[in-house]
Design an enzyme around this catalytic site. Sequence first.
Site, mmCIF file in Angstrom:
data_model
loop_
_atom_site.group_PDB
_atom_site.id
_atom_site.type_symbol
_atom_site.label_atom_id
_atom_site.label_comp_id
_atom_site.label_asym_id
_atom_site.label_seq_id
_atom_site.Cartn_x
_atom_site.Cartn_y
_atom_site.Cartn_z
ATOM 1 N N ASP A 87 -14.179 -7.273 -5.850
ATOM 2 C CA ASP A 87 -15.429 -6.667 -5.387
ATOM 3 C C ASP A 87 -16.637 -7.275 -6.089
ATOM 4 O OD1 ASP A 87 -14.545 -5.311 -7.816
ATOM 5 O OD2 ASP A 87 -16.128 -3.849 -7.469
ATOM 6 N N GLU A 182 -13.863 -2.768 -9.368
ATOM 7 C CA GLU A 182 -14.178 -2.861 -10.795
ATOM 8 C C GLU A 182 -15.640 -2.517 -11.048
ATOM 9 O OE1 GLU A 182 -15.314 -5.046 -14.611
ATOM 10 O OE2 GLU A 182 -16.208 -5.121 -12.634
HETATM 11 ZN ZN LIG Z 1 -16.681 -8.687 -13.275
#
Ligand SMILES: [Zn+2]
Length: 417
Positions: A87, A182
């Site tokens: 992401d 994340e």
């Molecule tokens: Zn990162």
Amino acid sequence: MTDTAWKHRALERFLRYASIDTQSKEDSPTYPSTAKQFDLLRLLEGELRAIGLADVTLDEHGYLFATIPPTSGKKDVPTIGFLAHVDTSPEMSGSSVRPLVHPNYQGADIVLPDDPAMVLRLSENPALADQIGHDIVTASGTTLLGADNKAGVAAIVTAAEYLVTAREVPHGRIRIGFTPDEEVGAGTRFFDVSRFGATYAYTMDGESRGELESESFAADAMTFTFKGFNTHPGYAKGRMINAIKVAADFIGRLPKGALSPETTEAYEGYVHPYVLNASVEKTSVKLLIRDFEEAGLHDKEALLESLAAETVRAWPGSSCESKIEESYRNMKRVLDQHPHVVEYAREAIRRSGLTVTERPIRGGTDGSRLSFMGLPTPNIFAGEHNFHSRLEWVSAEDMAKAVEVIVNLARIWEERS
Ligand SMILES: [Zn+2]
């Protein structure tokens, strides 16, 4: 395969991955937070199968795992893992990213064509001084690049392709993992450490070539909810207690010139008010608490409690409730029990012809959480710079060095077993 081949393969992959929108989203009711992260995950799933990896699985949460089968005859080589997140940050647009390669960088300003106000300058980016002659990749001026962490993804896939074909490199079983979300602090929410099946792992999500990170912040979030009393303001004399003013008084009592993000660096911690939900009846203040030591967290939390109590005493009739939520802990506490995990990473970086630089991460990584979930996981550079910015950049040469470090780690774990 040579450095040059790694460079070209990692760069070709990176350019493909960067143009796919994988932006994650805060406060999403779904997991992963955005379905479009699967666009890249599915492409990677196909690619991992095509290069011949075993046990390629993509689950409904967006965890893509695969295995590089062992080539070593030794039976006791531990399984190691390499991880990267797919992401990109919700703080900056990641749609229609147009990655641009600037070959053979010579130190001149790089003007990003879609917004000429965006200029990557050597004077503002000292790390560019180490990139003379290299191929720099930037976005086009209106979006982030997503080198955070697609540079890591590209390095891992390229290393996996090499290791699965170069049978002459002795190594144990290696797992690779690509994860979602994340950037919204949820990358490990459904990460099944036993299904991943590695004993130790490395995230490839760091900055300059040669960097190794094995210390992160310890982090909590704290919420103070101040209660007042609301009544018609025309007839409120002697009765109204405005919780907004109580909360403002509390914020005014926070240390000035110290203990804040804007006044601290290196190993200093801070408290950071970042969200206010305000009404006359009830106002809550959310704060981030950061320190490298848990004792330091607790000291800061106790300080805030005492400031809140003082505030309430100054506003008779008001009250306050507080709540502490643990965010993550300093990975060093776990890694200190497995010193060879970090030592082998130092050795792998040195063998790649680089100088090791280590500094504490003033934040957390997926590795901070994974280390406490039973998978000790320091962080290694992937060449990412200017995270979450329109001026994000990475060099193809640094991605090739990250590939080399992964291959060297595979070798070192086998040699030392
Ligand atoms: Zn990162």
